[in-house]
Design an enzyme around this catalytic site. Sequence first.
Site, PDB file in Angstrom:
ATOM      1  N   ASP A   1      -5.567 -21.928  13.915  1.00 31.50           N
ATOM      2  CA  ASP A   1      -4.274 -21.645  13.286  1.00 31.50           C
ATOM      3  C   ASP A   1      -3.528 -22.926  12.900  1.00 31.50           C
ATOM      4  OD1 ASP A   1      -2.127 -19.965  12.482  1.00 31.50           O
ATOM      5  OD2 ASP A   1      -1.093 -20.316  14.388  1.00 31.50           O
TER       6      ASP A   1
ATOM      7  N   HIS B   1       1.378 -25.089   4.068  1.00 37.11           N
ATOM      8  CA  HIS B   1       2.805 -25.296   3.783  1.00 37.11           C
ATOM      9  C   HIS B   1       3.334 -26.607   4.364  1.00 37.11           C
ATOM     10  CE1 HIS B   1       3.471 -23.433   7.760  1.00 37.11           C
ATOM     11  NE2 HIS B   1       4.644 -24.017   7.762  1.00 37.11           N
TER      12      HIS B   1
ATOM     13  N   LYS C   1      -3.438 -19.877   4.199  1.00 33.30           N
ATOM     14  CA  LYS C   1      -4.323 -20.174   5.296  1.00 33.30           C
ATOM     15  C   LYS C   1      -4.250 -19.069   6.355  1.00 33.30           C
ATOM     16  CE  LYS C   1      -2.849 -21.965   8.966  1.00 33.30           C
ATOM     17  NZ  LYS C   1      -1.908 -21.042   9.619  1.00 33.30           N
TER      18      LYS C   1
ATOM     19  N   LYS D   1       2.411 -23.375  21.522  1.00 32.32           N
ATOM     20  CA  LYS D   1       3.504 -22.405  21.471  1.00 32.32           C
ATOM     21  C   LYS D   1       4.165 -22.362  22.841  1.00 32.32           C
ATOM     22  CE  LYS D   1       1.699 -19.662  17.657  1.00 32.32           C
ATOM     23  NZ  LYS D   1       2.570 -20.099  16.575  1.00 32.32           N
TER      24      LYS D   1
ATOM     25  N   GLU E   1       6.107 -25.844  19.164  1.00 33.11           N
ATOM     26  CA  GLU E   1       6.883 -24.641  18.845  1.00 33.11           C
ATOM     27  C   GLU E   1       7.435 -24.047  20.122  1.00 33.11           C
ATOM     28  OE1 GLU E   1       5.267 -22.216  15.417  1.00 33.11           O
ATOM     29  OE2 GLU E   1       3.442 -22.830  16.412  1.00 33.11           O
TER      30      GLU E   1
ATOM     31  N   LYS F   1       6.359 -29.884   2.930  1.00 39.41           N
ATOM     32  CA  LYS F   1       7.571 -30.316   3.641  1.00 39.41           C
ATOM     33  C   LYS F   1       8.026 -31.654   3.060  1.00 39.41           C
ATOM     34  CE  LYS F   1       6.621 -27.813   7.914  1.00 39.41           C
ATOM     35  NZ  LYS F   1       7.670 -26.905   8.336  1.00 39.41           N
TER      36      LYS F   1
ATOM     37  N   ARG G   1       0.830  -1.206   0.000  1.00 33.44           N
ATOM     38  CA  ARG G   1       0.000   0.000   0.000  1.00 33.44           C
ATOM     39  C   ARG G   1       0.870   1.265   0.000  1.00 33.44           C
ATOM     40  NH1 ARG G   1      -4.869   2.195   1.585  1.00 33.44           N
ATOM     41  NH2 ARG G   1      -5.925   0.195   1.695  1.00 33.44           N
TER      42      ARG G   1
ATOM     43  N   HIS H   1      -2.959 -27.680   9.443  1.00 38.83           N
ATOM     44  CA  HIS H   1      -1.758 -28.523   9.424  1.00 38.83           C
ATOM     45  C   HIS H   1      -1.991 -29.893  10.066  1.00 38.83           C
ATOM     46  CE1 HIS H   1       0.035 -24.872   8.153  1.00 38.83           C
ATOM     47  NE2 HIS H   1       0.323 -24.367   9.334  1.00 38.83           N
TER      48      HIS H   1
END
Length: 492
Positions: free
Chosen positions: A231, A174, A144, A336, A212, A178, A45, A236
Amino acid sequence: MLDVFDLVIFGGSGDLSRKKLLPALYAGFVAGRVAAESRIYLTSRSGLKGDVYEWLQEVFAESQPACPVEEAQLETFASMVSVVQLGLSEEGEDWISLKESLDSKNERPLVHFLAIPPGLFTSTCELLGKYELNGERARVVLEKPLGHDLASAQAINADVGRAFEENQTFRIDHYLGKEAVQNLLALRFSNILFEELWSGRTIDHIQITIAEDLGVEGRAGFYEGTGAMRDMVQNHLLQLLCLVAMEPPARMDADSIRDEKLKVLKSLKQLSGAEIDRDVVRAQYASGAMNGAAVGSYAEDLKLDHPSNTETFVALKAHIENWRWAGVPFYLRTGKRLPDRFAEIVIQFKQVPHSPHPGWGNNIKPNRFIIRLQPEDHLALRMMVKNHSAKAETLKEVEMNLDVTGDDTIRLGPYLRLILDAVRGDQSLFVHRDEVEHAWRWVDRIIEHWDQSGEPPETYQSGTWGPYEAHDLMTRDRREWFHESNNRKAAR
Ligand code: BG6
């Protein structure tokens, strides 16, 4: 021969583009997988400060590509990149000049990568249609999450469908790009050994973990109100579950693979309210320590002045209601701020039915087949053997390691692979709209139940393996989470 393509990254100066797409494209270029005649357009932008070369230098200092960044190569790469100032929902001059640049080379594949929030997919696709950037050579890649729930995903699919045919629409996950995930398909469907064992007759249960160590970092705006279920689980984890559980496709083409994955999603048992309370754990990280340094809680990271019900951790037990998998639980887990970053699938086989040696009895551990997706690609089979040096007849567990890494010097990563598949029009590793919608249907039921219950998520200390309830989910079934990295060290 290398494909020469035009790639437009909508959201070109955004997080995904800087952290994943540009580093992947650069590494692909250095590795000779992206032709120097290709062009990459970054829409933004407000444009960029400074020139493209300097900006890319900064980007790659923050998010290093899988190969060293060298001046001459970066110069050539920078000359392939143009920045297009463009308001995504404002038609007019900017779009006309984008169209003019793209039209001048209209024989190449043209990939529009929408690295933007899903709320902008509709208006962007509408304008791509209006400016006729949706012709035969064009494909659209949707990052996603696709929507926020079933209804929004259906609306997006319908809106995108007005500008692009399904065979031009590439919904990215994604994880499917892998290397080890593709290896899973090769392994399952090129070896009779596994096919014979791959069912509830010999398998006790399956665990799929994506752990993670990072917290929500700079993605606060996106994460609050999204949470780990939307998420990570909706996409996934359910995609990995599909690849583990699907029937052999007749052919390895996009339609056959996607049909089989869809059957798995349709066979997922819908959980009742009581089952959700019992078998689905959600939690949010509290403060704690990571690598010896104190870290704040989720609410502190987001600087929230009110409590939040957004989960950063989910562990759950799912069932697939078909002949192959009846009675085999699938335990899925993601979080996480856990102690380690890894993703792995553990296939745990049943115990031997009878031990012929009295001394072996309690020593026999069930066989496990471990598919490690990251940080390294790795397959391991754990088996019992006689303890060689021991005088008495005892057993020990050993690990047969299969090295599946190739000899590529640069690990190109999933995004490059998927972008190049989109360039070639190969949809095998992309998600069909029906899959997305079925996954939402399953996940929505759980989220709705949470919303209705009004209960806050559990909490867990940062740097630990999640709340007590996640362990309890396993131990009450007389099972345990398998932390392969710890166990592997112990077994050596
Ligand atoms: C993304 C999620 O899809 O996957 C992130 O939005 C998550 O929250 C990321 O961190 C994990 O991907 P990877 O490849 O680093 O395991």
